[in-house]
Design a protein around this motif. Structure first.
Motif, mmCIF file in Angstrom:
data_model
loop_
_atom_site.group_PDB
_atom_site.id
_atom_site.type_symbol
_atom_site.label_atom_id
_atom_site.label_comp_id
_atom_site.label_asym_id
_atom_site.label_seq_id
_atom_site.Cartn_x
_atom_site.Cartn_y
_atom_site.Cartn_z
ATOM 1 N N LEU A 276 0.670 -1.053 -0.061
ATOM 2 C CA LEU A 276 0.045 -0.020 0.071
ATOM 3 C C LEU A 276 0.793 1.073 0.068
ATOM 4 N N ILE A 277 1.932 1.109 0.976
ATOM 5 C CA ILE A 277 2.693 1.936 0.428
ATOM 6 C C ILE A 277 3.760 2.383 -0.520
ATOM 7 N N GLY A 278 3.478 1.838 -0.969
ATOM 8 C CA GLY A 278 4.197 1.705 -2.688
ATOM 9 C C GLY A 278 3.419 2.507 -3.581
ATOM 10 N N LYS A 279 2.587 2.066 -3.368
ATOM 11 C CA LYS A 279 1.211 2.584 -4.396
ATOM 12 C C LYS A 279 0.542 3.772 -3.556
ATOM 13 N N ARG A 280 0.881 4.405 -2.996
ATOM 14 C CA ARG A 280 0.348 5.739 -2.526
ATOM 15 C C ARG A 280 0.120 6.408 -3.514
ATOM 16 N N LYS A 281 0.753 6.725 -4.062
ATOM 17 C CA LYS A 281 0.654 7.802 -5.276
ATOM 18 C C LYS A 281 -0.339 7.264 -6.695
ATOM 19 N N VAL A 282 -0.525 6.579 -6.538
ATOM 20 C CA VAL A 282 -1.047 5.633 -7.844
ATOM 21 C C VAL A 282 -3.340 5.410 -7.580
ATOM 22 N N ALA A 283 -3.697 5.727 -8.464
ATOM 23 C CA ALA A 283 -4.902 5.503 -8.208
ATOM 24 C C ALA A 283 -5.180 4.316 -7.704
ATOM 25 N N GLY A 284 -6.694 4.728 -6.788
ATOM 26 C CA GLY A 284 -6.739 3.361 -6.682
ATOM 27 C C GLY A 284 -8.250 3.002 -7.194
ATOM 28 N N ASP A 285 -8.677 1.282 -6.613
ATOM 29 C CA ASP A 285 -9.923 1.193 -7.096
ATOM 30 C C ASP A 285 -10.797 2.493 -6.255
ATOM 31 N N ASN A 286 -10.932 2.832 -6.508
ATOM 32 C CA ASN A 286 -12.319 3.996 -5.433
ATOM 33 C C ASN A 286 -11.842 5.411 -6.846
ATOM 34 N N GLY A 287 -10.899 5.514 -7.335
ATOM 35 C CA GLY A 287 -10.361 6.686 -8.672
ATOM 36 C C GLY A 287 -9.475 7.314 -7.231
ATOM 37 N N HIS A 288 -9.041 7.530 -6.098
ATOM 38 C CA HIS A 288 -8.533 8.166 -5.336
ATOM 39 C C HIS A 288 -7.283 7.515 -4.875
ATOM 40 N N LEU A 289 -5.730 7.708 -5.116
ATOM 41 C CA LEU A 289 -4.652 8.096 -4.979
ATOM 42 C C LEU A 289 -4.478 7.365 -3.384
ATOM 43 N N GLY A 290 -3.803 5.943 -3.781
ATOM 44 C CA GLY A 290 -3.493 5.329 -3.007
ATOM 45 C C GLY A 290 -4.627 4.096 -1.990
ATOM 46 N N TYR A 291 -5.834 4.695 -2.850
ATOM 47 C CA TYR A 291 -6.844 3.040 -1.927
ATOM 48 C C TYR A 291 -7.292 2.299 -3.035
ATOM 49 N N PHE A 292 -6.516 1.129 -2.683
ATOM 50 C CA PHE A 292 -7.389 -0.235 -2.974
ATOM 51 C C PHE A 292 -8.143 -1.171 -2.453
ATOM 52 N N SER A 293 -8.784 -1.567 -2.669
ATOM 53 C CA SER A 293 -9.849 -2.716 -2.155
ATOM 54 C C SER A 293 -9.230 -4.227 -1.721
#
Length: 458
Positions: A276-293
């Motif tokens: 999750l820390i490695g993806k904190r600047k990536v658009a997640g599953d809800n469209g917001h940075l760092g959020y993944f299901s």
């Protein structure tokens, strides 16, 4: 209730004509009924204050931001309804995460964006500084002229109340104004919770792990002694307890795993945080940075050998301990489709605490260990610490050294899965590197060179 009474005046007159004082009795009954009706009372009070008195009425819906996202949206609708009823200025606190996620959906999509204000939470350091100023004012007004306490040796120390203020100020300077990582750790652990930030500072001041000689040096009018970083970490981990456990203090054990898991491993939570820390600047599953299901995380970990149900349960544990946060803002419930991101606390545990000898040896009593020799060694060190109050530094280093050997064996089990073995970057490799670095720094003969840019800093 003047307008209400005016509408009923004809009725009261008829009642008075029919029977003496009957209209006055009906008037009193109406007033009492309106007073007990929250809707009528609030509308009438708003009309009186703004209309008759000419005041500006401001209503605050407090602590809405502490609710989950669904309840925040309900609170927003309630605020709009109340504003229409009373024509008051209504202030509503809503988490920025909730607003960003739902701003294009009802009821937020129809509201004018020009009337939305974003107020960032004050920095932890500034909150503590202001609270310290208030405490010093209270001390000067309320504290006795002299304060006394007794050292473990039996020596009695007395000092004027002005020195108590000097002690508080000395603690503040030691913790926040020296160029080291303690203030970063404190700020990360508190997150947006200002109350918890104040609780942490209070814990530092009142902890039984705070050495008496520091208080004594200030009481005698000397400059405060430097408080070692390990001492502050110990206080944050243990509070007033002799040993660390996950139900006290403000720090969590990232090496925890549940023996009921299908394939328990001490690296599961670190792997989730590293992902999750490695993806904190990536658009997640809800469209917001760092959020993944949770489903996304379980899928990723299943590919490298972890069990889906274990990963889902580890996410819930990390949520309860504040290492990750959910877009629903719930601290307990976490569904498979809910999205989570790593918190500042999760980052601090991985980036800073995992490289501290004090943290590594203190979490071992609460770490499930699948090695009998290491379990016996931890038990032996606990007996020593229970008897003498502290371990000697070389004993802590030896304990962490053996823990590193055990974790390498845990990593070897993960490497049996080809997908995991082929990964150059993983939570396990990162943590092992941190522990190795801490041991190298602990040896005067092997001072580690300055590290390259940390993976979690990029």
């Amino acid at each position: 209730f003047a307008p209400n009474l005016a509408q009923r005046n004809a009725f009261y007159d008829r009642m008075n004509a029919a029977s003496e004082n009957r209209g006055d009795l009906e008037r009193a009954r109406d007033i009492e009924q309106w007073r007990q009706d929250p809707l009528v009372l609030s509308e009438s009070a708003a009309r009186y204050l703004q209309g008759d008195r000419g005041h500006c009425l401001i209503v605050v819906f407090d602590n809405v931001d502490r609710r989950n996202s669904e309840e925040q949206l309900i609170g927003f609708q309630l605020a709009l309804w109340f504003m229409a009823k009373t024509r008051a200025l209504v202030l509503l606190q809503m988490r920025d995460v909730t607003f960003e996620i739902h701003k294009n959906e009802p009821p937020l999509d129809t509201y004018r964006s020009g009337t939305i204000f974003h107020i960032s939470a004050p920095r932890f350091i500034e909150v503590v500084k202001r609270r310290l100023e208030l405490s010093l004012e209270a001390l000067s007004a309320e504290a006795p002229d002299y304060v006394s306490y007794v050292l473990p040796s039996g020596t009695k120390i007395s000092y004027p109340k002005t020195r108590a203020g000097a002690f508080l100020n000395a603690i503040y300077v030691e913790v926040f104004q020296r160029p080291r990582n303690v203030s970063t750790i404190l700020e990360a652990l508190s997150g947006r919770n200002v109350r918890q930030a104040l609780d942490m500072f209070m814990a530092i001041i009142t902890s039984g792990h705070m050495p008496e000689d520091l208080i004594t040096s200030v009481a005698r009018g000397h400059t405060a002694q430097e408080i070692p970083e390990y001492r502050l970490i110990k206080i944050l981990m243990r509070g007033d307890h002799r040993f660390f456990n996950d139900n006290v203090g403000f720090v969590s054990n990232i090496f925890y795993c549940n023996s009921d898991w299908k394939r328990p491993n001490n690296f599961l939570i670190p792997e989730i945080l590293f992902l999750l820390i490695g993806k904190r600047k990536v658009a997640g599953d809800n469209g917001h940075l760092g959020y993944f299901s949770v489903t996304h995380i379980a899928d990723e970990l299943e590919k490298i050998g972890f069990v889906r149900s274990d990963a889902s349960d580890a996410c819930r544990i990390a949520l309860e301990r504040g290492l990750i946060e959910a877009d629903t803002l719930s601290l307990v419930d976490l569904g498979e489709n809910d999205c989570v991101k790593a918190t500042a606390s999760g980052w601090a545990h991985m980036r800073i605490l995992s490289e501290r000898i004090e943290y590594l040896h203190a979490v071992l009593p609460t770490t499930p260990i699948y090695s009998v020799p290491l379990r016996d060694l931890v038990f032996d060190r606990m007996k020593i610490e229970n008897k003498f109050g502290d371990l000697r530094y070389h004993q802590s280093v030896h304990l962490v050294t053996e823990f590193l050997k055990y974790l390498r064996a845990q990593k070897a089990l993960l490497d049996e899965h080809p997908e995991y073995a082929n990964r150059q970057k993983s939570g396990a490799n990162y943590i092992l590197g941190k522990i190795q670095s801490s041991l190298e720094h602990s040896s005067k003969s092997q001072r580690a060179q300055k590290d390259q840019i940390d993976l979690l800093d990029s």
